[in-house]
Motif scaffolding. Structure first.
Motif, PDB file in Angstrom:
ATOM      1  N   ASN A  30       1.655  -1.169  -8.788  1.00  0.00           N
ATOM      2  CA  ASN A  30       0.507  -1.909  -9.311  1.00  0.00           C
ATOM      3  C   ASN A  30      -0.173  -1.086 -10.396  1.00  0.00           C
ATOM      4  O   ASN A  30      -0.635  -1.602 -11.398  1.00  0.00           O
ATOM      5  N   ASN A  31      -0.283   0.215 -10.134  1.00  0.00           N
ATOM      6  CA  ASN A  31      -0.817   1.131 -11.134  1.00  0.00           C
ATOM      7  C   ASN A  31      -0.353   2.548 -10.811  1.00  0.00           C
ATOM      8  O   ASN A  31       0.278   2.786  -9.771  1.00  0.00           O
ATOM      9  N   ASP A  92       0.728   3.452  -6.934  1.00  0.00           N
ATOM     10  CA  ASP A  92       0.067   2.524  -6.018  1.00  0.00           C
ATOM     11  C   ASP A  92       0.862   1.243  -5.911  1.00  0.00           C
ATOM     12  O   ASP A  92       1.227   0.635  -6.917  1.00  0.00           O
ATOM     13  N   GLY A  95      -1.743  -1.381  -2.107  1.00  0.00           N
ATOM     14  CA  GLY A  95      -2.833  -0.654  -1.482  1.00  0.00           C
ATOM     15  C   GLY A  95      -2.488   0.729  -0.984  1.00  0.00           C
ATOM     16  O   GLY A  95      -3.370   1.459  -0.530  1.00  0.00           O
ATOM     17  N   LYS A  96      -1.220   1.098  -1.036  1.00  0.00           N
ATOM     18  CA  LYS A  96      -0.816   2.434  -0.570  1.00  0.00           C
ATOM     19  C   LYS A  96      -0.441   3.305  -1.764  1.00  0.00           C
ATOM     20  O   LYS A  96       0.272   2.859  -2.659  1.00  0.00           O
ATOM     21  N   SER A  97      -0.928   4.550  -1.726  1.00  0.00           N
ATOM     22  CA  SER A  97      -0.603   5.506  -2.786  1.00  0.00           C
ATOM     23  C   SER A  97       0.457   6.475  -2.295  1.00  0.00           C
ATOM     24  O   SER A  97       0.390   6.947  -1.163  1.00  0.00           O
TER      25      SER A  97
ATOM     26  N   TYR B  33      -8.533   6.773   3.782  1.00  0.00           N
ATOM     27  CA  TYR B  33      -7.167   7.268   3.936  1.00  0.00           C
ATOM     28  C   TYR B  33      -7.172   8.649   4.580  1.00  0.00           C
ATOM     29  O   TYR B  33      -8.092   9.445   4.379  1.00  0.00           O
ATOM     30  N   TYR B  35      -4.468  11.941   4.631  1.00  0.00           N
ATOM     31  CA  TYR B  35      -3.249  12.546   4.111  1.00  0.00           C
ATOM     32  C   TYR B  35      -3.075  13.926   4.724  1.00  0.00           C
ATOM     33  O   TYR B  35      -4.032  14.572   5.127  1.00  0.00           O
ATOM     34  N   LEU B  45       0.844  10.228   3.121  1.00  0.00           N
ATOM     35  CA  LEU B  45      -0.109   9.347   3.773  1.00  0.00           C
ATOM     36  C   LEU B  45       0.196   9.230   5.254  1.00  0.00           C
ATOM     37  O   LEU B  45       1.316   8.900   5.648  1.00  0.00           O
ATOM     38  N   TYR B  48      -4.047   4.630   6.910  1.00  0.00           N
ATOM     39  CA  TYR B  48      -5.103   4.182   6.029  1.00  0.00           C
ATOM     40  C   TYR B  48      -5.805   2.972   6.642  1.00  0.00           C
ATOM     41  O   TYR B  48      -5.283   2.332   7.562  1.00  0.00           O
ATOM     42  N   ALA B  50      -7.661  -0.302   5.070  1.00  0.00           N
ATOM     43  CA  ALA B  50      -7.982  -1.055   3.851  1.00  0.00           C
ATOM     44  C   ALA B  50      -9.419  -1.576   3.883  1.00  0.00           C
ATOM     45  O   ALA B  50     -10.063  -1.719   2.844  1.00  0.00           O
ATOM     46  N   ALA B  96     -11.749  -0.153  -3.283  1.00  0.00           N
ATOM     47  CA  ALA B  96     -10.808  -1.146  -2.770  1.00  0.00           C
ATOM     48  C   ALA B  96      -9.409  -0.656  -3.090  1.00  0.00           C
ATOM     49  O   ALA B  96      -9.233   0.344  -3.783  1.00  0.00           O
ATOM     50  N   ARG B  97      -8.423  -1.357  -2.583  1.00  0.00           N
ATOM     51  CA  ARG B  97      -7.035  -0.968  -2.829  1.00  0.00           C
ATOM     52  C   ARG B  97      -6.778  -0.863  -4.314  1.00  0.00           C
ATOM     53  O   ARG B  97      -7.264  -1.658  -5.098  1.00  0.00           O
ATOM     54  N   SER B  98      -5.985   0.152  -4.678  1.00  0.00           N
ATOM     55  CA  SER B  98      -5.548   0.360  -6.060  1.00  0.00           C
ATOM     56  C   SER B  98      -6.661   0.790  -6.997  1.00  0.00           C
ATOM     57  O   SER B  98      -6.540   0.656  -8.210  1.00  0.00           O
ATOM     58  N   GLN B 101      -9.198   7.131  -5.917  1.00  0.00           N
ATOM     59  CA  GLN B 101      -9.623   7.665  -4.628  1.00  0.00           C
ATOM     60  C   GLN B 101     -10.465   8.920  -4.821  1.00  0.00           C
ATOM     61  O   GLN B 101     -10.223   9.718  -5.719  1.00  0.00           O
TER      62      GLN B 101
END
Lengths: 109, 112
Positions: A30-31, A92, A95-97, B33, B35, B45, B48, B50, B96-98, B101
């Protein structure tokens, strides 16, 4: 398994030179984000580039993204001793990095 | 604003002991999250969350449990510590997601 892989693993340059680090990844994103970590500290966010963007600037930082090659690069111009740190890319997806193992940059005064 | 805080900063455990790592953020972020970072490596990870009330497994969840206590707090529990869990643990949060962080300072855990 790690998605992002940075190259080179270590880079040593003189103050004032430019530093380029690369990140390759394997699946959809996504990014993509770049972070810096000073020794023994938490990560600090540098820049985020979305999958539909090709280039982004922030101060002395320039990030490019080529989704066809699944790669990104981080350029730090006119480096300073204070830029000495480890640099990580994070991809990403949903929602997970996922972080790579990083490039350790040493800038000599 | 304190940002993301973690306690404790350092901990030494014996194999088989349990402990809980605490994380709190004051930025009204929705996602949090956990890690772990092993020497010379990137972050992996563990779990997490959301949003408040939800938790999901990450890449390396075995041996860990989490609780999203409320919007601010997200804890990580080791029920029976093993030497392979010796690592530096980082908590992070984002709006939010993406999104970008924000990381806490980390907890250095040694299991002997």
């Amino acid at each position: 398994s790690q998605q992002g892989e940075e190259d080179p693993q270590a880079l040593s340059i003189q103050e004032g030179e430019n530093a380029t680090m690369n990140c390759s990844y394997k699946t959809s994103i996504n990014n993509l984000q770049w972070y810096r970590q000073n020794s023994g500290r938490g990560l600090v966010h540098l820049i985020l580039i979305r999958s539909n963007e090709r280039e982004k600037h922030s101060g002395r930082l320039r990030v490019t993204l080529d989704t066809s090659k699944k790669s990104s690069s981080l350029l730090i111009t006119a480096s300073r001793a204070a830029d000495t740190a480890s640099y990580f890319c994070a991809t990403d997806w949903e929602g997970k990095s996922t972080f790579g193992d990083g490039t350790t940059l040493t800038v000599k005064p | 604003n304190a940002g993301v805080t973690q306690t404790p900063k350092f901990q030494v455990l014996k194999t088989g002991q349990s402990m809980t790592l605490q994380c709190a953020q004051d930025m009204n972020h929705n996602s949090m999250y956990w890690y772990r970072q092993d020497p010379g490596m990137g972050l992996r990870l563990i779990y997490y969350s959301a949003s408040e009330g939800t938790t999901d497994k990450g890449e390396v969840p075995n041996g860990y449990n989490v609780s999203r206590l409320n919007k601010r707090e997200f804890s990580l529990r080791l029920e029976s510590a093993a030497p392979s869990q010796t690592s530096v643990y980082f908590c992070a949060s984002c709006f939010a997601r993406s999104y970008e962080q924000y990381f806490g300072p980390g907890t250095r855990l040694t299991v002997t």
